[in-house]
Design an enzyme around this catalytic site. Sequence first.
Site, PDB file in Angstrom:
ATOM      1  N   GLY A   1      34.549  43.882  42.192  1.00 22.37           N
ATOM      2  CA  GLY A   1      35.219  44.955  41.468  1.00 22.37           C
ATOM      3  C   GLY A   1      34.204  45.984  41.014  1.00 22.37           C
ATOM      4  O   GLY A   1      33.016  45.663  40.856  1.00 22.37           O
ATOM      5  N   GLN A  38      30.756  52.861  36.076  1.00 21.08           N
ATOM      6  CA  GLN A  38      29.588  52.155  36.622  1.00 21.08           C
ATOM      7  C   GLN A  38      28.854  52.988  37.670  1.00 21.08           C
ATOM      8  O   GLN A  38      27.727  52.673  38.034  1.00 21.08           O
ATOM      9  CB  GLN A  38      30.004  50.818  37.261  1.00 21.08           C
ATOM     10  CG  GLN A  38      30.515  49.807  36.249  1.00 21.08           C
ATOM     11  CD  GLN A  38      30.848  48.499  36.931  1.00 21.08           C
ATOM     12  OE1 GLN A  38      31.945  48.328  37.439  1.00 21.08           O
ATOM     13  NE2 GLN A  38      29.896  47.586  36.968  1.00 21.08           N
ATOM     14  N   CYS A  72      28.565  41.006  36.057  1.00 21.93           N
ATOM     15  CA  CYS A  72      28.887  42.432  36.146  1.00 21.93           C
ATOM     16  C   CYS A  72      27.772  43.130  36.906  1.00 21.93           C
ATOM     17  O   CYS A  72      26.598  42.891  36.631  1.00 21.93           O
ATOM     18  CB  CYS A  72      29.009  43.005  34.733  1.00 21.93           C
ATOM     19  SG  CYS A  72      29.410  44.748  34.727  1.00 21.93           S
ATOM     20  N   LEU A  73      28.149  44.001  37.851  1.00 21.91           N
ATOM     21  CA  LEU A  73      27.131  44.700  38.648  1.00 21.91           C
ATOM     22  C   LEU A  73      26.229  45.583  37.786  1.00 21.91           C
ATOM     23  O   LEU A  73      25.106  45.868  38.163  1.00 21.91           O
ATOM     24  CB  LEU A  73      27.801  45.563  39.732  1.00 21.91           C
ATOM     25  CG  LEU A  73      28.474  44.800  40.878  1.00 21.91           C
ATOM     26  CD1 LEU A  73      29.211  45.773  41.782  1.00 21.91           C
ATOM     27  CD2 LEU A  73      27.448  44.006  41.680  1.00 21.91           C
ATOM     28  N   HIS A 118      38.614  42.774  33.591  1.00 18.12           N
ATOM     29  CA  HIS A 118      37.198  43.156  33.511  1.00 18.12           C
ATOM     30  C   HIS A 118      37.024  44.644  33.841  1.00 18.12           C
ATOM     31  O   HIS A 118      36.346  45.377  33.112  1.00 18.12           O
ATOM     32  CB  HIS A 118      36.394  42.277  34.484  1.00 18.12           C
ATOM     33  CG  HIS A 118      34.923  42.578  34.537  1.00 18.12           C
ATOM     34  ND1 HIS A 118      33.967  41.662  34.172  1.00 18.12           N
ATOM     35  CD2 HIS A 118      34.241  43.682  34.937  1.00 18.12           C
ATOM     36  CE1 HIS A 118      32.764  42.204  34.333  1.00 18.12           C
ATOM     37  NE2 HIS A 118      32.903  43.429  34.808  1.00 18.12           N
ATOM     38  N   GLU A 119      37.662  45.092  34.927  1.00 20.13           N
ATOM     39  CA  GLU A 119      37.486  46.486  35.354  1.00 20.13           C
ATOM     40  C   GLU A 119      38.174  47.459  34.389  1.00 20.13           C
ATOM     41  O   GLU A 119      37.634  48.528  34.091  1.00 20.13           O
ATOM     42  CB  GLU A 119      38.003  46.696  36.779  1.00 20.13           C
ATOM     43  CG  GLU A 119      37.352  45.834  37.857  1.00 20.13           C
ATOM     44  CD  GLU A 119      35.839  45.773  37.790  1.00 20.13           C
ATOM     45  OE1 GLU A 119      35.202  46.756  37.355  1.00 20.13           O
ATOM     46  OE2 GLU A 119      35.268  44.727  38.153  1.00 20.13           O
ATOM     47  N   HIS A 172      36.088  48.114  31.456  1.00 23.87           N
ATOM     48  CA  HIS A 172      35.048  49.118  31.709  1.00 23.87           C
ATOM     49  C   HIS A 172      35.530  50.527  31.363  1.00 23.87           C
ATOM     50  O   HIS A 172      34.761  51.350  30.871  1.00 23.87           O
ATOM     51  CB  HIS A 172      34.643  49.114  33.196  1.00 23.87           C
ATOM     52  CG  HIS A 172      33.521  48.172  33.528  1.00 23.87           C
ATOM     53  ND1 HIS A 172      32.264  48.271  32.975  1.00 23.87           N
ATOM     54  CD2 HIS A 172      33.459  47.128  34.392  1.00 23.87           C
ATOM     55  CE1 HIS A 172      31.484  47.317  33.480  1.00 23.87           C
ATOM     56  NE2 HIS A 172      32.186  46.607  34.336  1.00 23.87           N
TER      57      HIS A 172
END
Length: 177
Positions: free
Chosen positions: A46, A51, A95-96, A137-138, A141
Amino acid sequence: MGLLPIQIYPDPLLKTVCEPVEKVTPIIQKLLDEMAETMYAAPGIGLAAPQVGISKRVIVLDVSWKGDKGPRVLYQLVNPVIVERSGSIEWEEGCLSIPEFSQVMKRSQKVKVEALNRDGKKKIIEGEDILAVCLQHEIDHLDGKLIIDKASRLKRKLYLDKIKKHQHTQSHPEVVF
Ligand code: NI
């Protein structure tokens, strides 16, 4: 199309509340496509627009993808909103934007999300388990919420100390390591 640079914690953009998209224009479609490409390349399941440095309510996710084998089930969502949730589940998430960090998160086990798709059409996604976790999660963000916010102060401090050390030794701190 190209890969977009991924913003790394504690970049302040990751903490901002993103603006809704007024209309799904070709520019937004290009963003959705470049975000998908960036997510697959990372690799991740995701990615949210903040991000990649864009403060817009745009996310992409594909929880089915296992490398280049098998089909892709890609969601490209604009202005996603959770309209129903039920149950609870704990999931260890990464998380990226927060390399080498994970946090056990309490999430709803099932969510129903309303969003616009890549064609600007209204879409309803019902997800459970990993799809529900990833959607939450997304969407977090987009409100500037990160998994590291749920860590203890000590764990957060240790992580910040660790990345400070990395920045001293890396010539390209923006690279995901
Ligand atoms: Ni993330």
